[in-house]
Design an enzyme around this catalytic site. Structure first.
Site, PDB file in Angstrom:
ATOM      1  N   ASN A  87      19.938  13.130  45.079  1.00 48.27           N
ATOM      2  CA  ASN A  87      20.589  13.641  46.236  1.00 48.27           C
ATOM      3  C   ASN A  87      20.855  12.870  47.792  1.00 48.27           C
ATOM      4  O   ASN A  87      19.739  12.022  47.773  1.00 48.27           O
ATOM      5  CB  ASN A  87      20.149  15.135  46.626  1.00 48.27           C
ATOM      6  CG  ASN A  87      20.005  16.036  45.546  1.00 48.27           C
ATOM      7  OD1 ASN A  87      20.716  15.706  44.542  1.00 48.27           O
ATOM      8  ND2 ASN A  87      19.218  16.971  45.472  1.00 48.27           N
ATOM      9  N   ILE A  88      21.773  13.075  48.326  1.00 42.37           N
ATOM     10  CA  ILE A  88      22.015  12.158  49.600  1.00 42.37           C
ATOM     11  C   ILE A  88      21.948  13.063  50.705  1.00 42.37           C
ATOM     12  O   ILE A  88      22.654  12.764  51.840  1.00 42.37           O
ATOM     13  CB  ILE A  88      23.498  11.657  49.373  1.00 42.37           C
ATOM     14  CG1 ILE A  88      24.559  12.486  49.339  1.00 42.37           C
ATOM     15  CG2 ILE A  88      23.552  10.861  48.393  1.00 42.37           C
ATOM     16  CD1 ILE A  88      26.150  12.231  49.510  1.00 42.37           C
ATOM     17  N   HIS A 111      20.257   7.500  44.738  1.00 44.99           N
ATOM     18  CA  HIS A 111      21.689   7.352  44.915  1.00 44.99           C
ATOM     19  C   HIS A 111      21.992   7.194  46.577  1.00 44.99           C
ATOM     20  O   HIS A 111      23.226   7.398  46.878  1.00 44.99           O
ATOM     21  CB  HIS A 111      22.332   8.511  44.590  1.00 44.99           C
ATOM     22  CG  HIS A 111      22.547   8.535  42.961  1.00 44.99           C
ATOM     23  ND1 HIS A 111      22.777   9.826  42.004  1.00 44.99           N
ATOM     24  CD2 HIS A 111      22.029   7.641  42.103  1.00 44.99           C
ATOM     25  CE1 HIS A 111      22.815   9.206  40.994  1.00 44.99           C
ATOM     26  NE2 HIS A 111      22.379   8.076  40.722  1.00 44.99           N
ATOM     27  N   GLY A 125      16.503  20.704  38.943  1.00 44.88           N
ATOM     28  CA  GLY A 125      17.973  20.910  39.356  1.00 44.88           C
ATOM     29  C   GLY A 125      18.827  19.823  39.003  1.00 44.88           C
ATOM     30  O   GLY A 125      19.623  19.384  39.683  1.00 44.88           O
ATOM     31  N   THR A 126      18.833  19.179  37.824  1.00 41.22           N
ATOM     32  CA  THR A 126      19.741  17.662  37.308  1.00 41.22           C
ATOM     33  C   THR A 126      19.912  18.125  35.935  1.00 41.22           C
ATOM     34  O   THR A 126      19.168  18.718  35.280  1.00 41.22           O
ATOM     35  CB  THR A 126      19.011  16.605  37.524  1.00 41.22           C
ATOM     36  OG1 THR A 126      19.798  15.472  37.285  1.00 41.22           O
ATOM     37  CG2 THR A 126      17.645  16.368  36.773  1.00 41.22           C
ATOM     38  N   PRO A 172      18.075  26.500  35.542  1.00 41.14           N
ATOM     39  CA  PRO A 172      18.676  27.688  34.825  1.00 41.14           C
ATOM     40  C   PRO A 172      18.807  27.411  33.396  1.00 41.14           C
ATOM     41  O   PRO A 172      18.895  28.328  32.395  1.00 41.14           O
ATOM     42  CB  PRO A 172      19.803  28.022  35.411  1.00 41.14           C
ATOM     43  CG  PRO A 172      19.639  27.392  36.900  1.00 41.14           C
ATOM     44  CD  PRO A 172      19.033  26.132  36.748  1.00 41.14           C
TER      45      PRO A 172
HETATM   46  P1  OAD Z   1      25.071  18.054  38.273  1.00 40.40           P
HETATM   47  O1  OAD Z   1      25.878  18.799  38.802  1.00 40.40           O
HETATM   48  O2  OAD Z   1      25.209  17.258  37.211  1.00 40.40           O
HETATM   49  O3  OAD Z   1      23.856  19.029  37.729  1.00 40.40           O
HETATM   50  C1  OAD Z   1      23.215  20.071  38.294  1.00 40.40           C
HETATM   51  C2  OAD Z   1      22.039  20.569  37.667  1.00 40.40           C
HETATM   52  O4  OAD Z   1      21.637  21.944  38.649  1.00 40.40           O
HETATM   53  C3  OAD Z   1      22.390  21.645  36.440  1.00 40.40           C
HETATM   54  O5  OAD Z   1      21.718  21.058  35.503  1.00 40.40           O
HETATM   55  C4  OAD Z   1      22.437  22.927  36.803  1.00 40.40           C
HETATM   56  O6  OAD Z   1      22.025  23.670  35.692  1.00 40.40           O
HETATM   57  C5  OAD Z   1      21.187  23.051  37.885  1.00 40.40           C
HETATM   58  N1  OAD Z   1      21.163  24.163  38.883  1.00 40.40           N
HETATM   59  C6  OAD Z   1      22.149  24.926  39.270  1.00 40.40           C
HETATM   60  N2  OAD Z   1      21.902  25.664  40.115  1.00 40.40           N
HETATM   61  C7  OAD Z   1      20.596  25.524  40.168  1.00 40.40           C
HETATM   62  C8  OAD Z   1      19.650  26.009  40.978  1.00 40.40           C
HETATM   63  N3  OAD Z   1      19.777  27.121  42.067  1.00 40.40           N
HETATM   64  N4  OAD Z   1      18.270  25.624  40.897  1.00 40.40           N
HETATM   65  C9  OAD Z   1      18.134  24.790  39.930  1.00 40.40           C
HETATM   66  N5  OAD Z   1      18.933  24.140  39.104  1.00 40.40           N
HETATM   67  C10 OAD Z   1      20.096  24.545  39.372  1.00 40.40           C
HETATM   68  O7  OAD Z   1      23.797  17.429  39.594  1.00 40.40           O
HETATM   69  P2  OAD Z   1      22.981  16.148  39.330  1.00 40.40           P
HETATM   70  O8  OAD Z   1      22.197  16.223  37.964  1.00 40.40           O
HETATM   71  O9  OAD Z   1      22.512  15.713  40.441  1.00 40.40           O
HETATM   72  O10 OAD Z   1      25.860  10.708  41.518  1.00 40.40           O
HETATM   73  O11 OAD Z   1      24.028  14.833  39.137  1.00 40.40           O
HETATM   74  C11 OAD Z   1      23.619  13.594  39.148  1.00 40.40           C
HETATM   75  C12 OAD Z   1      24.744  12.723  39.912  1.00 40.40           C
HETATM   76  O12 OAD Z   1      25.848  13.076  39.441  1.00 40.40           O
HETATM   77  C13 OAD Z   1      24.846  12.817  41.249  1.00 40.40           C
HETATM   78  O13 OAD Z   1      23.579  12.133  41.892  1.00 40.40           O
HETATM   79  C14 OAD Z   1      25.998  12.343  41.602  1.00 40.40           C
HETATM   80  C15 OAD Z   1      26.860  12.934  40.486  1.00 40.40           C
HETATM   81  O14 OAD Z   1      28.033  12.213  40.223  1.00 40.40           O
HETATM   82  C16 OAD Z   1      27.023  10.108  42.036  1.00 40.40           C
HETATM   83  O15 OAD Z   1      27.892  10.662  42.301  1.00 40.40           O
HETATM   84  C17 OAD Z   1      26.587   8.613  41.697  1.00 40.40           C
END
Ligand code: OAD
Length: 277
Positions: free
Chosen positions: A108-109, A125, A216-217, A243
């Site tokens: 996260n940024i 990132h 949360g990824t 979730p």
């Molecule tokens: P994603 O949007 O790909 O994934 C979000 C994750 O959070 C999913 O697995 C959801 O199920 C989960 N989630 C949603 N709500 C939640 C909550 N309240 N508690 C816990 N988990 C929850 O986001 P990232 O995995 O962070 O990079 O994405 C990785 C990268 O893709 C980012 O850093 C960004 C993006 O493109 C760049 O832009 C280089």
């Protein structure tokens, strides 16, 4: 499979026995702070397709061909982060430091782990708050207050349908594209190298941790998505808070980060008698 209470008890036991814990976080950890994730329904990439908004080339093309859309994207990213405060998940990650060595590795940024009090945070990132030259030389760090001012200036300029020059004037503390002082936020776009030294330090921590909490990824963006696998390959236990189940973790705590992260820390270290009932 999530086995509710028993999964929590087993995960808490692992955490209690750990010497060095890596908290590896993604957008979901900040969801309850009002920042949209990327790939969930209603996420950032649904409204702003990555090919136009997630690469430097795509962004520059969008900025040149459709300035209002470029400004709308910037506002959608900047405003929620400017307004955000750490939630219970960020605070629990910081609280964990009272019990065990912790390294936070975040994609996260939004700087929320640091604001919550975590002391070792590797932003692989980058950060929206760090302003760098186009060659990556660090210039300054904006405060969240400055980010809020910038967001409200941008919102006002857009509401008034101000021209590109006025919008660029508002953005100047964060983004300058002219020959005088070209600068940008230190955020990693698709196709760019990972933020350093954060990425090197993150990999070192992953090699030597004995427990990772992935929270949360979606775990689909490389190379960050390799970290949980690397931790497991080096012998660490993997706890996932989400979730949705990735199927890769030793223990999956199903649910929202702001509920499961504090519950995990509490079960591990604050249950009566120091054990999980
Ligand atoms: P994603 O949007 O790909 O994934 C979000 C994750 O959070 C999913 O697995 C959801 O199920 C989960 N989630 C949603 N709500 C939640 C909550 N309240 N508690 C816990 N988990 C929850 O986001 P990232 O995995 O962070 O990079 O994405 C990785 C990268 O893709 C980012 O850093 C960004 C993006 O493109 C760049 O832009 C280089």
């Amino acid at each position: 499979m999530n086995r509710d209470g028993s999964e929590m008890a087993r995960a808490a036991e692992l955490l209690r026995q750990a010497r060095h814990v890596v908290v590896f976080s993604g957008a979901g950890v900040s969801a309850e702070s009002g920042i949209a994730t990327f790939r969930d329904a209603g996420g950032v990439w649904e409204e702003f397709p990555p090919e136009r908004f997630a690469t430097l080339g795509g962004l520059m093309k969008t900025a040149a061909s459709d300035p209002p859309e470029f400004a709308r994207f910037l506002l959608a990213v900047v405003e929620p982060i400017a307004r955000a405060e750490p939630n219970a998940a960020h605070r629990a990650a910081a609280e964990l430091e009272r019990h065990v060595q912790v390294t936070v590795i975040t994609q996260n940024i939004d700087a929320l782990h640091t604001d919550a009090g975590s002391t070792v945070v590797h932003e692989v990132h980058g950060s929206l708050f760090d302003i760098v030259s186009l060659r990556g030389r660090f210039l300054r760090r904006l405060t969240r207050e400055q980010m809020r001012e910038l967001a409200s200036g941008l919102r006002e300029a857009m509401a008034n349908r101000s021209g590109v020059t006025a919008v660029m004037g508002v953005l100047r503390p964060m983004l300058g594209l002219g020959i005088r002082g070209a600068h940008r936020p230190n955020v990693v776009l698709f196709g760019e190298g990972m933020a350093e030294p954060a990425w090197t330090l993150a990999q070192e921590a992953v090699r030597e941790c004995d427990c990772m909490i992935s929270v949360g990824t979606s775990g689909v963006v490389m190379p960050a998505a390799m970290l949980p696998m690397q931790a497991q390959a080096a012998g660490a236990a993997l706890i996932e808070i989400n979730p949705e189940c990735s199927g890769d973790a030793d223990h999956w705590l199903q649910g929202s980060a702001d509920e499961q992260m504090p519950a995990l820390v509490q079960h591990a270290f604050e249950a009566p008698g120091g054990s999980v009932s």
